[in-house]
Scaffold this active site. Structure first.
Site, mmCIF file in Angstrom:
data_model
loop_
_atom_site.group_PDB
_atom_site.id
_atom_site.type_symbol
_atom_site.label_atom_id
_atom_site.label_comp_id
_atom_site.label_asym_id
_atom_site.label_seq_id
_atom_site.Cartn_x
_atom_site.Cartn_y
_atom_site.Cartn_z
ATOM 1 N N LYS A 109 0.863 -1.194 0.000
ATOM 2 C CA LYS A 109 0.000 0.000 0.000
ATOM 3 C C LYS A 109 0.894 1.236 0.000
ATOM 4 C CE LYS A 109 -4.026 1.833 2.555
ATOM 5 N NZ LYS A 109 -4.913 1.608 3.718
ATOM 6 N N SER A 126 -9.729 1.517 2.501
ATOM 7 C CA SER A 126 -8.837 2.260 1.647
ATOM 8 C C SER A 126 -7.741 1.413 0.974
ATOM 9 C CB SER A 126 -8.157 3.356 2.469
ATOM 10 O OG SER A 126 -7.350 2.773 3.475
ATOM 11 N N SER A 134 -9.954 -0.762 6.775
ATOM 12 C CA SER A 134 -9.344 -0.533 5.463
ATOM 13 C C SER A 134 -8.600 -1.718 4.869
ATOM 14 C CB SER A 134 -8.402 0.669 5.522
ATOM 15 O OG SER A 134 -9.131 1.864 5.391
#
Lengths: 485, 487
Positions: free
Chosen positions: B80, B155, B179
């Site tokens: 990420k 996310s 997330s």
């Protein structure tokens, strides 16, 4: 140094008289003398090449996290114990505001749960100033504004050195117990002595490792309520501190006397014009949006740690003053300078060796300033003071012998002999005095007429004639006798 | 959805360590799949193809020299883009960090590399991890590999989509309010939020520090366990890191749930949860019961307040964490006559609307005069949630609930309605507030044929039984798949 009540008398329009009292609280920031910074492993050092002691943590880079420095906590605890504080479990908070030299745009500080609370500092005059708290926080970077007179608003550009960013600080907040500029100076001097004694900080105002802000207000003497205060910043020496407080108190008294109000403000001391100037008003004050720092865990020093800190504390200046005063029969205020110079141990040792207290204190205060007296043999010093009191050496001679003792050691009696310092007999001294009187009839006339100023002339002449062997006090006594008293 | 070209992560590592497969080939195969399909999915913001190739070659040389490069030897990992990678852009999907290259690696990245894993690229996210669909990225949305008209969740939507699309066998995400788990659920992969403090946050660009936790995304429970074993364990650089080594998870993975007491959280099965999702949770409860667990209804009353508390605490911390993006030292700077004006211009241009909304909310709730009513009260609610979970764990070893209220929603469906978007995290947020671990396991599909995730929750440090239950569910699904597709 004595702290006086800072009062001033003003005649108001109605013709009555108001006595004003100055009330001061002090906030002192001190850099702790740790090897590394508060939350990272970068060196904590003054004067290094800019931006060389930096890492992701103290630069506030994204993703970096603080880890608390154990040595900083220990030094803060030492200071807390030395100030008689309660050392307690504490929390770090974030103090949020934007400033270019603060890399995270928040400062990690302690807020409603500081490590040290409720202490006091005893000043040489015996007065006590309460300590509200002494908490840990991190320092910011250091901005240098280039062009435009060095203030941020007019500068062409600014340079930031992050070597200072993250350096551990203690902020020591006093209660509003200080009553004058002079007492404020005494407080700062005493605090510095405690910081040095505990090894918590090198406490150098000129290098910025000790920074003082003063909250100043005034009130009618005898009033129990506090007046509206102004915080005065930019105090770079104890001299500035004293001057700024006296100025600011005066300014507030003038306002109130003229029927105006004091407005709560932060004010900037200008050393050049000797005034304080508005920096920002209460309405412009930041809302710091404090909240508990989620990247750190609560700080809970265990009993064993606190006990070991307590055990390792040195004897503090106030106690050393008390000890020396008791031993010499002086009052603590009178021996402050001797303790400040670190000569109290020597004096105590010389006392043990049979020295004369008053002469020891005089030598320590006046004749050993700046001298490396470590090598001075207390027994020799004691012997010297005994010779003085026995009238075998004059004060001037003793000083010369002492200088020799400091420089090369030895036996004071032998040094005195080698220098030709023999006690002058009373007859010889009287003869010398008479000789000088006879040689200076005009001056003698003035002396007899009551002009005390010529005393020094006669003493000086006798000293010269006897090559310093005369005792000044004895000369003065003889002069009085000769004048027909 | 395309065929996954590779074996599971643990199988790749075993083959590379045995010299049966070259790590360089593994990397090349994955890069080929990415080139083929990431134009459509947009999982990656930065491909680390050169880095990955040279790292893989290094691993192959070590294997050839008789060394063991580690438990994840040659396994590509999608990171990420809020995890710091030395010299490689780390943008948080924000204009404000668009060209920033960190001078250091996050602890998890260092540990991955030390275990022989190969970072292959940086994945898309909602800006600064604020969002539930990856549509809040300044660099365009990611699409769900199961249906490119749908969001992948967020996310960590980029990492979840990358794993689901076979771009990488493993992904790392961060989970502040769901997330990792929410996109895992919507993309049909396994996602884990470990116990707060189990994985070092050092090098994770902070969103809400007291809630953020890094965790694995993987196609299988065993792979997620293998990844967590590598990244977990104490880190002296993170003061909130739990002392002690990483837990051993794979060793006990097959021990089942016989005798474990499992509670199904009733508060998270009612209003707002789609019937097809509820049906999958009930099926999961049945599967656990069939495997020997004692399954009952459980009540955790305060979870109903989780969303409200979260949207006070997380923005408050975010408002402070994101203050440093001021244009002074790194990232975007928009010039202006004064420092203050430069700060404002930079932040105005650099942050997207959701980030600005949360900074404003957070600044407000911390303001003097409002702190007690908002932030202070939210912390009390957080304490209640912790207490209610603790009470439930006196009766139960594990808890079960949905990961998300619905399956993946269409792109754009909730962009203009922040509250509807926030509600998609209602089932995941409580675990962040309590600090306890949770795992989302794919458990069949909804009425629309899209994946449904089921969550297993455990008390702090209860990862081992949590993974065992997840493995039971995974096994049950594999069995069901053998009997025919569940759609």
């Amino acid at each position: 140094m004595t702290a006086t009540q800072g009062t001033a008398t003003e005649r108001t329009g109605a013709g009555s008289t108001t006595e004003w009292e100055t009330v001061v609280g002090l906030e002192v920031h001190c850099e702790l003398a740790t090897a590394t910074k508060l939350f990272c492993g970068c060196r904590n050092a003054f004067g290094d090449e800019p931006n060389t002691n930096v890492c992701p943590v103290c630069l506030g880079l994204p993703g970096s996290l603080p880890v608390l420095n154990r040595q900083a906590v220990e030094l803060a605890m030492r200071l807390g114990e030395a100030l008689g504080c309660t050392v307690r479990p504490s929390l770090f908070h974030r103090k949020n505001y934007f400033y270019p030299d603060m890399p995270k745009d928040y400062q990690i500080s302690q807020y409603d749960q500081p490590i040290n609370v409720d202490g006091f500092l005893e000043l040489p005059d015996g007065s006590r100033v309460g300590i509200e708290r002494a908490h840990l926080e991190e320092d910011t970077g250091k901005s240098t504004h280039v062009g435009g007179g060095g203030r941020i608003h007019e500068a062409d550009h600014s340079l930031v050195d992050y070597n200072r960013s993250g350096v551990p600080l203690v902020e020591i907040v006093s209660r509003p117990d200080v009553r004058s500029g002079e007492q404020a100076r005494a407080y700062v001097n005493e605090l510095r002595a405690v910081l040095l004694a505990t090894g918590a900080s090198d406490a150098r105002m000129e290098e910025g490792s000790m920074r003082v802000d003063a909250n100043v207000s005034v009130r009618p003497a005898g009033s129990a309520t506090l007046g509206t205060r102004c915080e005065v910043k930019n105090l770079n020496s104890t001299r500035s501190l004293g001057r700024a407080i006296e100025y600011e108190a005066r300014r507030q008294i003038d306002l109130l006397t003229a029927g105006e109000r004091v407005v709560q403000q932060t004010r900037h001391w200008d050393e050049a014009d000797g005034r304080t100037h508005v920096l920002r008003s209460k309405e412009e004050a930041f809302d710091y949006r404090y909240f508990p720092e989620p990247d750190l865990v609560p700080l809970v020093p265990d009993d064993a740690w606190r006990e070991s800190v307590r055990q390792s504390l040195p004897v503090l200046p106030a106690e050393r003053r008390r000890r020396l005063a008791t031993a010499t029969g002086a009052v603590p205020g009178e021996v402050a300078v001797v303790v400040e110079r670190g000569l109290d141990e020597l004096v105590l040792a010389a006392l043990d060796a049979g020295g004369e207290a008053q002469r020891l204190l005089v030598h320590a205060e006046h004749d050993l300033a700046g001298e490396p007296a470590d090598a001075l043999d207390p027994a020799a010093l004691a012997a010297l003071t005994r010779m003085e009191v026995a009238g075998q050496l004059t004060a001037t001679q003793a000083k010369a012998v002492l200088a020799e003792l400091v420089a090369s050691g030895g036996d004071p009696a032998e040094i005195a002999r080698a220098k030709g310092f023999e006690a002058m007999g009373d007859d010889a001294l009287a003869a010398a005095v008479d000789e000088i009187i006879a040689a200076n009839p005009d001056a003698w006339g003035r002396y007899q007429g009551g002009d005390a100023k010529v005393t020094g002339f006669f003493v000086g002449q006798v000293m010269k004639a006897t090559r310093g062997r005369a005792d000044g006090k004895a000369v003065t006594r003889l002069l009085r006798e000769r004048a027909g008293a | 959805m395309g065929e996954r070209p590779n074996l599971a992560a643990t199988e790749i590592a075993a083959a590379v360590r045995a010299g049966e497969r070259r790590a360089a080939d593994v990397v090349d195969e994955h890069l080929a799949v990415i080139r083929e399909r990431d134009g459509e999915i947009h999982a990656f913001l930065t491909l680390m193809d050169e880095h990955a190739r040279s790292a893989a070659e290094g691993i192959d040389r070590r294997v050839a020299a008789g060394e063991d490069p580690g438990p994840l030897a040659g396994v590509p990992v999608a990171l990420k883009d809020n995890l710091c990678t030395r010299g490689v852009p780390t943008t948080c999907s924000s204009r404000i960090l668009e060209h920033w290259r960190p001078p250091y690696d996050a602890t998890v990245v260092s540990r991955l590399v030390a275990a022989g894993a190969v970072p292959i690229g940086k994945t898309n996210l909602d800006e600064f991890a604020m969002g539930s669909s990856t549509e809040n990225s300044a660099f365009g949305p990611t699409r769900n590999p199961h249906d490119t008209g749908r969001v992948p969740g967020g996310s960590s939507g980029g990492s979840a989509a990358a794993v689901a699309a076979g771009f990488a066998p493993l992904g790392l995400g961060s989970d502040t309010g769901g997330s990792i788990r929410q996109p895992a659920g919507l993309c049909g992969v396994v996602g884990v939020k470990p116990t707060y403090g189990m994985v070092s946050r050092y090098g994770l660009v902070a969103f809400a520090s007291s809630l953020d936790q890094i965790g694995p995304l993987a196609p299988t429970v065993a792979d997620a366990a293998a990844l967590l074993e590598v990244i977990a364990g104490h880190d002296p650089l993170d003061s909130t890191s739990i002392p002690g080594p990483a837990p051993a998870l794979r060793a006990s993975l097959d021990q089942g749930v016989d005798g474990l007491r499992v509670g199904v959280i009733t508060e998270l099965l009612g209003e707002g949860i789609a019937p097809d999702v509820r049906a999958r949770v009930e099926a999961a409860a049945d599967a656990l019961a069939a495997a020997g667990a004692k399954v009952e209804e459980a009540s955790v009353p305060a979870v109903g307040f989780g969303l409200s508390a979260y949207y006070l605490i997380a923005p408050a911390e975010a408002s402070s964490n994101l203050a440093r993006y001021d244009g002074v030292r790194y990232g975007l700077r928009v010039e202006a006559p004064t420092t203050g004006a430069m700060n404002v211009a930079t932040r105005t241009a650099g942050f997207g609307p959701e980030v600005k909304r949360r900074i404003m909310m957070g600044s407000f709730v911390l303001s003097s005069g409002y702190y007690d009513a908002y932030y202070g009260k939210a912390q009390k609610v957080r304490t209640l949630i912790i207490r209610d979970f603790a009470a439930a764990y006196e009766t139960f070893d594990l808890l079960v609930c949905p990961t998300t209220p619905t399956t993946a929603f269409p792109l754009g469906a909730k962009v203009s309605d922040p509250l509807a978007m926030y509600l998609s995290d209602v089932c995941t947020i409580p675990s962040n507030l309590s600090g306890d671990p949770a795992i989302s396991v794919p458990f069949g599909r909804g009425d629309d044929g899209l994946p449904v995730g089921v969550q297993v929750l455990a008390p702090a440090l209860g990862e081992a039984p949590m993974f065992r239950a997840a493995a039971v569910l995974e096994h049950a699904m594999a069995g069901a798949a053998g009997e025919g597709p569940s759609r």
